[in-house]
Design an enzyme around this catalytic site. Sequence first.
Site, PDB file in Angstrom:
ATOM      1  CB  ILE A   1       1.540 -12.746  -1.544  1.00 21.04           C
ATOM      2  CG1 ILE A   1       1.764 -11.383  -2.213  1.00 21.04           C
ATOM      3  CG2 ILE A   1       2.789 -13.600  -1.605  1.00 21.04           C
ATOM      4  CD1 ILE A   1       2.692 -10.456  -1.428  1.00 21.04           C
ATOM      5  CG  ASP A   2      -1.576  -9.365  -4.330  1.00 23.03           C
ATOM      6  OD1 ASP A   2      -0.759  -9.208  -3.408  1.00 23.03           O
ATOM      7  OD2 ASP A   2      -1.447  -8.845  -5.453  1.00 23.03           O
TER       8      ASP A   2
ATOM      9  NE  ARG B   1       7.100   5.806  19.662  1.00 28.06           N
ATOM     10  CZ  ARG B   1       8.390   5.531  19.522  1.00 28.06           C
ATOM     11  NH1 ARG B   1       8.783   4.346  19.093  1.00 28.06           N
ATOM     12  NH2 ARG B   1       9.297   6.439  19.791  1.00 28.06           N
TER      13      ARG B   1
ATOM     14  CG  MET C   1       2.927  -5.680  -0.469  1.00 23.50           C
ATOM     15  SD  MET C   1       4.081  -6.786  -1.313  1.00 23.50           S
ATOM     16  CE  MET C   1       5.337  -5.634  -1.829  1.00 23.50           C
TER      17      MET C   1
ATOM     18  NE  ARG D   1      -0.527  -4.746  -8.248  1.00 24.55           N
ATOM     19  CZ  ARG D   1       0.199  -5.508  -9.059  1.00 24.55           C
ATOM     20  NH1 ARG D   1      -0.249  -6.682  -9.412  1.00 24.55           N
ATOM     21  NH2 ARG D   1       1.336  -5.076  -9.520  1.00 24.55           N
TER      22      ARG D   1
END
Length: 348
Positions: free
Chosen positions: A129-130, A165, A172, A174
């Site tokens: 997925i990275d 807000r 994710m 890395r």
Amino acid sequence: MSKKVGILTGGGDAPGLNQVIRAAVYQGVKKYDFEFVAIPDGWKGLLEGESYPLSLDDVKDWIVEGGSLIGSTRTNPFKIENGGEKCRENFEKMGLTAILALGGEDTLSTAYKLYSEHKIPTVGAPKTIDNDLPGTDQCFGFDTAINRVMEAFDRLRTTARSHHRILVIEVMGRHAGWMTLLGGIAGGADIILLPEEPFTFDKVAEKLKRLKKQGRKYALVAVSEGAKMEFAEGTDIITQDAQLDEFGHVRLGGIAKILAKEMQERIDWEARYVVLGHLQRGGAPTAFDRWFSTRLGIAAVDQIAQENFGVMVVLKGSKITSVSLKEAAKGIRTVPKQFIELAKIFEP
Ligand code: F6P
């Protein structure tokens, strides 16, 4: 004699793994009369000499399944004494012709080492997925993950807007910012913080103040789990603990909490944070990842049939081709400058 292929999945799971396996088994059984076995839990299974048959019937419905149905670990055979030799020994005992390894940098550089140093015929397919594996334009699993990020942004936008807000969303990936960049752009993030470009709290606060001045009552900040904070004395990443896995990686995570707190204090704007975590990689793949993984599975088996080992099947442009597995050992593929600049156009 028919060829017997062992399939394994290593590293973090990713949507598309079962679809590569399914396509490989279909192509291998129907076109080449191959036999298949699953080697459970990545290289651990090979080290322990574990395998079980995989038939067309077994994989037939795997098109809809997420994760890895044959299990995955981050086991590194080269971390144990004579690990390479043990793998070779079990490869022979199992009567295998080749191993199809599905994984990222760690799994595929191990596949390369086993091929080059222990003469195990391996073929790889790029999963993560990275999306940070060199040698391919894209990894399978990535498309699904960025769609998850986008959907999360769409939902978080409505609640951030209702309560005026700041929402800091940790993504994710890395040490590569692909997921944050593409997921953040697709989700309309106001600020995108990537590992490739260290940030300071001051600069993020300035941007948020500018956004407020422009009349916006809420803000969405995308931050990579591996984004680096810049200080006078250098840069820092946030880790969950000091422990390293068998490939030497730290567990990243926690930056969104720190950033949200800092921003709330600095600009008196209520802030919340969300860590998307494993929701990004669990569940069924997108149509693109199912198609992409199917093409990879078929191409990988064609490589085995041609006895072209020590390669991984990859995407180059719109074509599936193959490159040496050596590519996987070349470090990570990060986001290039031009895309980092592109994201800045949307900043306040
Ligand atoms: O490499 C895939 C990945 O999901 C990274 O984005 C993340 O940092 C890591 O794995 C998380 O690992 P684990 O599942 O071991 O917590």
